[in-house]
Write an enzyme that holds these catalytic residues in place. Structure first.
Site, mmCIF file in Angstrom:
data_model
loop_
_atom_site.group_PDB
_atom_site.id
_atom_site.type_symbol
_atom_site.label_atom_id
_atom_site.label_comp_id
_atom_site.label_asym_id
_atom_site.label_seq_id
_atom_site.Cartn_x
_atom_site.Cartn_y
_atom_site.Cartn_z
ATOM 1 C CB ILE A 161 -3.327 2.180 -12.027
ATOM 2 C CG1 ILE A 161 -3.363 1.388 -10.716
ATOM 3 C CG2 ILE A 161 -2.461 3.431 -11.891
ATOM 4 C CD1 ILE A 161 -2.019 1.030 -10.145
ATOM 5 C CB VAL A 213 4.367 0.339 -24.902
ATOM 6 C CG1 VAL A 213 5.547 1.273 -24.681
ATOM 7 C CG2 VAL A 213 3.066 1.135 -24.957
ATOM 8 C CG HIS A 268 -12.263 -5.549 -1.479
ATOM 9 N ND1 HIS A 268 -11.814 -4.484 -2.209
ATOM 10 C CD2 HIS A 268 -12.846 -6.380 -2.368
ATOM 11 C CE1 HIS A 268 -12.117 -4.666 -3.487
ATOM 12 N NE2 HIS A 268 -12.741 -5.820 -3.611
ATOM 13 C CG HIS A 294 -39.359 5.117 -7.827
ATOM 14 N ND1 HIS A 294 -38.691 4.949 -9.025
ATOM 15 C CD2 HIS A 294 -40.163 6.206 -7.972
ATOM 16 C CE1 HIS A 294 -39.097 5.887 -9.865
ATOM 17 N NE2 HIS A 294 -39.984 6.661 -9.257
HETATM 18 P P1 FAD Z 1 0.285 -3.223 0.829
HETATM 19 O O1 FAD Z 1 -0.837 -2.313 1.009
HETATM 20 O O2 FAD Z 1 1.169 -3.045 -0.358
HETATM 21 O O3 FAD Z 1 1.169 -3.096 2.160
HETATM 22 C C1 FAD Z 1 2.386 -3.753 2.316
HETATM 23 C C2 FAD Z 1 3.198 -3.018 3.350
HETATM 24 O O4 FAD Z 1 4.311 -3.818 3.698
HETATM 25 C C3 FAD Z 1 3.771 -1.698 2.849
HETATM 26 O O5 FAD Z 1 3.444 -0.661 3.728
HETATM 27 C C4 FAD Z 1 5.279 -1.938 2.818
HETATM 28 O O6 FAD Z 1 6.023 -0.781 3.138
HETATM 29 C C5 FAD Z 1 5.432 -2.984 3.903
HETATM 30 N N1 FAD Z 1 6.628 -3.818 3.766
HETATM 31 C C6 FAD Z 1 7.054 -4.491 2.680
HETATM 32 N N2 FAD Z 1 8.160 -5.219 2.979
HETATM 33 C C7 FAD Z 1 8.435 -4.983 4.290
HETATM 34 C C8 FAD Z 1 9.440 -5.451 5.181
HETATM 35 N N3 FAD Z 1 10.370 -6.342 4.800
HETATM 36 N N4 FAD Z 1 9.416 -4.985 6.447
HETATM 37 C C9 FAD Z 1 8.458 -4.106 6.865
HETATM 38 N N5 FAD Z 1 7.496 -3.649 6.053
HETATM 39 C C10 FAD Z 1 7.474 -4.092 4.794
HETATM 40 N N6 FAD Z 1 -7.437 -1.744 -4.198
HETATM 41 C C11 FAD Z 1 -8.761 -1.694 -3.947
HETATM 42 O O7 FAD Z 1 -9.330 -2.676 -3.470
HETATM 43 N N7 FAD Z 1 -9.490 -0.569 -4.206
HETATM 44 C C12 FAD Z 1 -8.924 0.530 -4.746
HETATM 45 O O8 FAD Z 1 -9.607 1.529 -4.966
HETATM 46 C C13 FAD Z 1 -7.538 0.507 -5.041
HETATM 47 N N8 FAD Z 1 -6.941 1.574 -5.572
HETATM 48 C C14 FAD Z 1 -5.599 1.546 -5.808
HETATM 49 C C15 FAD Z 1 -5.005 2.652 -6.386
HETATM 50 C C16 FAD Z 1 -3.649 2.666 -6.656
HETATM 51 C C17 FAD Z 1 -3.011 3.889 -7.273
HETATM 52 C C18 FAD Z 1 -2.859 1.524 -6.307
HETATM 53 C C19 FAD Z 1 -1.378 1.523 -6.542
HETATM 54 C C20 FAD Z 1 -3.444 0.405 -5.747
HETATM 55 C C21 FAD Z 1 -4.822 0.401 -5.497
HETATM 56 N N9 FAD Z 1 -5.469 -0.714 -4.960
HETATM 57 C C22 FAD Z 1 -6.812 -0.672 -4.735
HETATM 58 C C23 FAD Z 1 -4.739 -1.937 -4.621
HETATM 59 C C24 FAD Z 1 -4.448 -1.984 -3.102
HETATM 60 O O9 FAD Z 1 -3.713 -0.842 -2.738
HETATM 61 C C25 FAD Z 1 -3.690 -3.234 -2.757
HETATM 62 O O10 FAD Z 1 -4.368 -4.373 -3.242
HETATM 63 C C26 FAD Z 1 -3.537 -3.365 -1.246
HETATM 64 O O11 FAD Z 1 -2.851 -2.261 -0.713
HETATM 65 C C27 FAD Z 1 -2.770 -4.641 -0.881
HETATM 66 O O12 FAD Z 1 -2.667 -4.714 0.504
HETATM 67 P P2 FAD Z 1 -1.484 -5.526 1.197
HETATM 68 O O13 FAD Z 1 -1.731 -5.416 2.654
HETATM 69 O O14 FAD Z 1 -1.343 -6.868 0.605
HETATM 70 O O15 FAD Z 1 -0.144 -4.752 0.820
HETATM 71 P P1 NAD Z 2 -3.871 -3.800 -14.450
HETATM 72 O O1 NAD Z 2 -3.440 -5.215 -14.490
HETATM 73 O O2 NAD Z 2 -5.232 -3.459 -14.033
HETATM 74 O O3 NAD Z 2 -3.668 -3.146 -15.899
HETATM 75 C C1 NAD Z 2 -2.451 -3.164 -16.574
HETATM 76 C C2 NAD Z 2 -2.719 -3.130 -18.066
HETATM 77 O O4 NAD Z 2 -1.508 -2.887 -18.747
HETATM 78 C C3 NAD Z 2 -3.293 -4.445 -18.595
HETATM 79 O O5 NAD Z 2 -4.527 -4.206 -19.216
HETATM 80 C C4 NAD Z 2 -2.207 -4.921 -19.561
HETATM 81 O O6 NAD Z 2 -2.742 -5.596 -20.676
HETATM 82 C C5 NAD Z 2 -1.516 -3.629 -19.951
HETATM 83 N N1 NAD Z 2 -0.129 -3.775 -20.426
HETATM 84 C C6 NAD Z 2 0.845 -4.549 -19.895
HETATM 85 N N2 NAD Z 2 1.998 -4.410 -20.607
HETATM 86 C C7 NAD Z 2 1.747 -3.517 -21.603
HETATM 87 C C8 NAD Z 2 2.518 -2.954 -22.671
HETATM 88 N N3 NAD Z 2 3.806 -3.261 -22.865
HETATM 89 N N4 NAD Z 2 1.916 -2.085 -23.515
HETATM 90 C C9 NAD Z 2 0.622 -1.747 -23.348
HETATM 91 N N5 NAD Z 2 -0.156 -2.247 -22.353
HETATM 92 C C10 NAD Z 2 0.403 -3.111 -21.494
HETATM 93 O O7 NAD Z 2 -2.757 -3.071 -13.557
HETATM 94 P P2 NAD Z 2 -2.716 -1.607 -12.963
HETATM 95 O O8 NAD Z 2 -3.742 -0.745 -13.576
HETATM 96 O O9 NAD Z 2 -1.292 -1.199 -13.022
HETATM 97 O O10 NAD Z 2 -3.107 -1.855 -11.457
HETATM 98 C C11 NAD Z 2 -2.309 -2.737 -10.639
HETATM 99 C C12 NAD Z 2 -3.136 -3.422 -9.597
HETATM 100 O O11 NAD Z 2 -3.637 -2.494 -8.650
HETATM 101 C C13 NAD Z 2 -4.310 -4.139 -10.218
HETATM 102 O O12 NAD Z 2 -4.174 -5.510 -9.967
HETATM 103 C C14 NAD Z 2 -5.515 -3.622 -9.520
HETATM 104 O O13 NAD Z 2 -6.315 -4.645 -9.034
HETATM 105 C C15 NAD Z 2 -4.990 -2.773 -8.364
HETATM 106 N N6 NAD Z 2 -5.786 -1.537 -8.355
HETATM 107 C C16 NAD Z 2 -7.102 -1.626 -8.034
HETATM 108 C C17 NAD Z 2 -7.902 -0.508 -8.075
HETATM 109 C C18 NAD Z 2 -9.345 -0.642 -7.739
HETATM 110 O O14 NAD Z 2 -9.730 -1.624 -7.136
HETATM 111 N N7 NAD Z 2 -10.182 0.332 -8.081
HETATM 112 C C19 NAD Z 2 -7.377 0.705 -8.454
HETATM 113 C C20 NAD Z 2 -6.043 0.766 -8.794
HETATM 114 C C21 NAD Z 2 -5.254 -0.377 -8.737
#
Ligand code: FAD
Ligand code: NAD
Length: 466
Positions: free
Chosen positions: A184, A237, A321, A444
């Site tokens: 992130i 941090v 995924h 290619h």
């Molecule tokens: P979520 O997508 O978190 O969905 C859970 C849902 O459950 C939510 O809508 C929530 O409101 C609902 N919920 C929770 N509790 C309740 C309850 N009690 N009743 C009803 N509803 C409830 N992953 C990738 O693979 N590729 C990426 O490019 C990528 N980019 C990301 C970028 C960012 C900024 C962030 C934050 C994440 C990213 N991720 C990415 C990670 C990805 O979003 C998550 O791994 C994925 O959404 C997980 O899917 P999930 O279905 O487990 O849960």
């Molecule tokens: P991350 O685990 O990728 O990175 C968090 C980082 O913060 C780590 O490298 C960790 O060492 C560091 N950290 C932790 N505590 C710290 C501190 N006190 N001071 C300095 N550094 C510290 O987590 P994220 O970037 O927050 O993303 C969260 C999740 O969302 C990830 O598991 C990731 O798989 C998913 N995500 C996936 C995608 C993607 O697939 N392209 C994009 C965004 C998020």
């Protein structure tokens, strides 16, 4: 009271995909979502909006920095209209979440908006505008995750923010301080760097993207430094303070010295935590681990045998995924099938530019496992395709078993690697050897030729174009 074969709590990529697969398999299915839009973190505040902003900011950077190299001249100043950029992102999100509504209707899945809480193992209360109760033979917990916070950093959602707020800022930060050099931090850091912010990344571990292959961290670090990111690894941090519009972040370096960073925004991106608040899991006999995840066995079954859990709320990579695969897996398990997921072959991608992508074992993991391996690497800059588009950074690295030549890991950084990694997944799924890949024709000029060349390098150190 309405009665279902399966009720799914949470409509992210885990939940909504599970719902579709359950419906395809003939089960009467309900999905419960506490927010007004479906799609969860991924569609609303994760994958989709972050990629929309990465794309927009990439276009801007190209226009400002690279058009001229291509002989394209734009008279006058090129400016960012942040409001419009964020508006386009929101339109993409709205269209995508609307698509999930369509899929639910098409598959005759009942959608409930409200917080789902277990009353017992077969009854769920849904509290929204009104409260209702449904009965379900099986349930799937797909409640996802939320940003992890630091005890000493109060997220005020204005200047000390998480990814959710970073996707809808009203101004471009002058100096964005990012805590965490993970996925992130780097993706959103690159968005704002391109838009003109100074960006400082503070990472606790000794390298950025620390869970990926070390070679990728090194190359991305090199490219980001070229892009004038201020990267500080091995910095823990310890304090985040806000005074008016100024944020002061203090970190402890390797020598134990305290270093101060000052900026106007601070993004806390130190991971995500499983989300189970309000679920009342214990009433259904569902146990949580001491890390707050829903505890599951190898079949993704919780301690209550008719309740399953998938996605970010259980162990494993927090990826959309991965959640989707688990959604299909559980639906098919409930239907009596015998599905399988190979977690080793779930690819990981960082959508920076250059893109970073990985599947299988890293060099660090192979060393730790004591596996004898050979490595073949090919630089992107040696490709005609890379020169044509001026995307010269990066490489493809293939790790193969020393004796059998089976591909054990593929790690790549460069243009379009997010898409290229699919070839490696297919190859590894079919247990290809490096030689197998090296003998396949690759069009290619394409970036994919780097995969063939890396395979040649791994086979007999006989890459053709270096
Ligand atoms: P979520 O997508 O978190 O969905 C859970 C849902 O459950 C939510 O809508 C929530 O409101 C609902 N919920 C929770 N509790 C309740 C309850 N009690 N009743 C009803 N509803 C409830 N992953 C990738 O693979 N590729 C990426 O490019 C990528 N980019 C990301 C970028 C960012 C900024 C962030 C934050 C994440 C990213 N991720 C990415 C990670 C990805 O979003 C998550 O791994 C994925 O959404 C997980 O899917 P999930 O279905 O487990 O849960
Ligand atoms: P991350 O685990 O990728 O990175 C968090 C980082 O913060 C780590 O490298 C960790 O060492 C560091 N950290 C932790 N505590 C710290 C501190 N006190 N001071 C300095 N550094 C510290 O987590 P994220 O970037 O927050 O993303 C969260 C999740 O969302 C990830 O598991 C990731 O798989 C998913 N995500 C996936 C995608 C993607 O697939 N392209 C994009 C965004 C998020």
């Amino acid at each position: 009271m309405k009665s279902y074969d399966v009720a799914i709590i949470g409509s992210g990529p885990g939940g909504y995909v599970a719902a579709i697969r359950c419906a395809q398999l003939g089960m009467k299915t309900a999905i419960i979502e506490k927010y007004s839009t479906l799609g969860g973190t991924c569609l609303n505040v994760g994958c989709i909006p972050s990629k929309a902003l990465l794309d927009s900011s990439h276009h801007y950077e190209d226009a400002v920095k690279h058009f001229e190299d291509h002989g394209i001249e734009i008279p006058g100043e090129i400016k960012v209209n942040l409001e419009k950029m964020i508006g386009r992102k929101q339109a993409v999100v709205d269209q995508t979440t609307g698509g999930i509504d369509f899929l639910m209707t098409k598959n005759k899945i009942d959608v409930y908006h409200g917080v789902g809480a277990f009353k017992d193992a077969t009854h769920i209360t849904i509290s929204g505008d009104s409260t209702e109760e449904i009965e379900a033979k099986y349930s799937i917990i797909a409640t996802g995750s939320k940003p992890t916070t630091l005890p000493f950093a109060t997220v005020d959602k204005e200047r000390i923010i998480t990814s959710t707020e970073a996707l809808k800022l009203k101004e471009i930060p002058k100096h964005l301080i990012i805590i965490g050099g993970g996925v992130i931090g780097l993706e959103l850091g690159q968005v704002y760097k391109r838009l003109g912010s100074d960006v400082t990344v503070i990472e606790y571990m000794d390298r950025i993207i620390p869970t990926m292959d070390g070679g990728l961290s090194k190359e991305l670090n090199k490219v980001f430094r070229k892009q004038k990111f201020n990267i500080n690894v091995s910095h823990k941090v310890t304090s985040v303070q806000r005074s008016g519009d100024e944020i002061t972040v203090t970190a402890e370096n390797k020598k134990g010295e305290l270093v101060e960073f000052k900026g106007d925004y601070c993004l806390v991106s130190v991971g995500r935590s499983p989300y189970t608040a309000g679920l009342n899991a214990e009433s259904a006999g569902v146990k949580l681990t001491d890390r707050g995840q829903v505890e599951v066995n190898g079949h993704l079954q919780t301690s209550a045998s008719n309740i399953y859990a998938i996605g970010d709320v259980v162990k494993g990579a927090m990826l959309a995924h991965k959640a989707e695969e688990e959604g299909v897996f559980v639906a098919e398990s409930i239907a009596g099938q015998k599905p399988h997921i190979d977690y080793n072959l779930i690819p990981g991608v960082v959508y920076t530019w250059p893109e970073v992508a990985s599947v299988g074992k890293t060099e660090e993991q192979l060393k730790e496992l004591g596996v004898a391996y050979k490595s073949g690497q090919f630089p992107m800059r040696a490709l005609g395709r890379s020169r044509a588009s001026m995307d010269l950074d990066g490489f493809v690295k293939i790790l193969a078993d020393e004796t059998t030549d089976e591909v054990l890991g593929v790690h790549m950084i460069g243009a379009r690697c997010a898409d290229l990694i699919a070839e490696a997944v297919v190859a590894m799924e079919f247990r290809a050897s490096a030689e197998d890949i090296s003998r396949m024709s690759h069009a290619h000029p394409t970036f994919a030729e780097a995969i063939k060349e890396a395979a040649l390098a791994a086979t007999e150190n006989r890459a053709l174009h270096v």
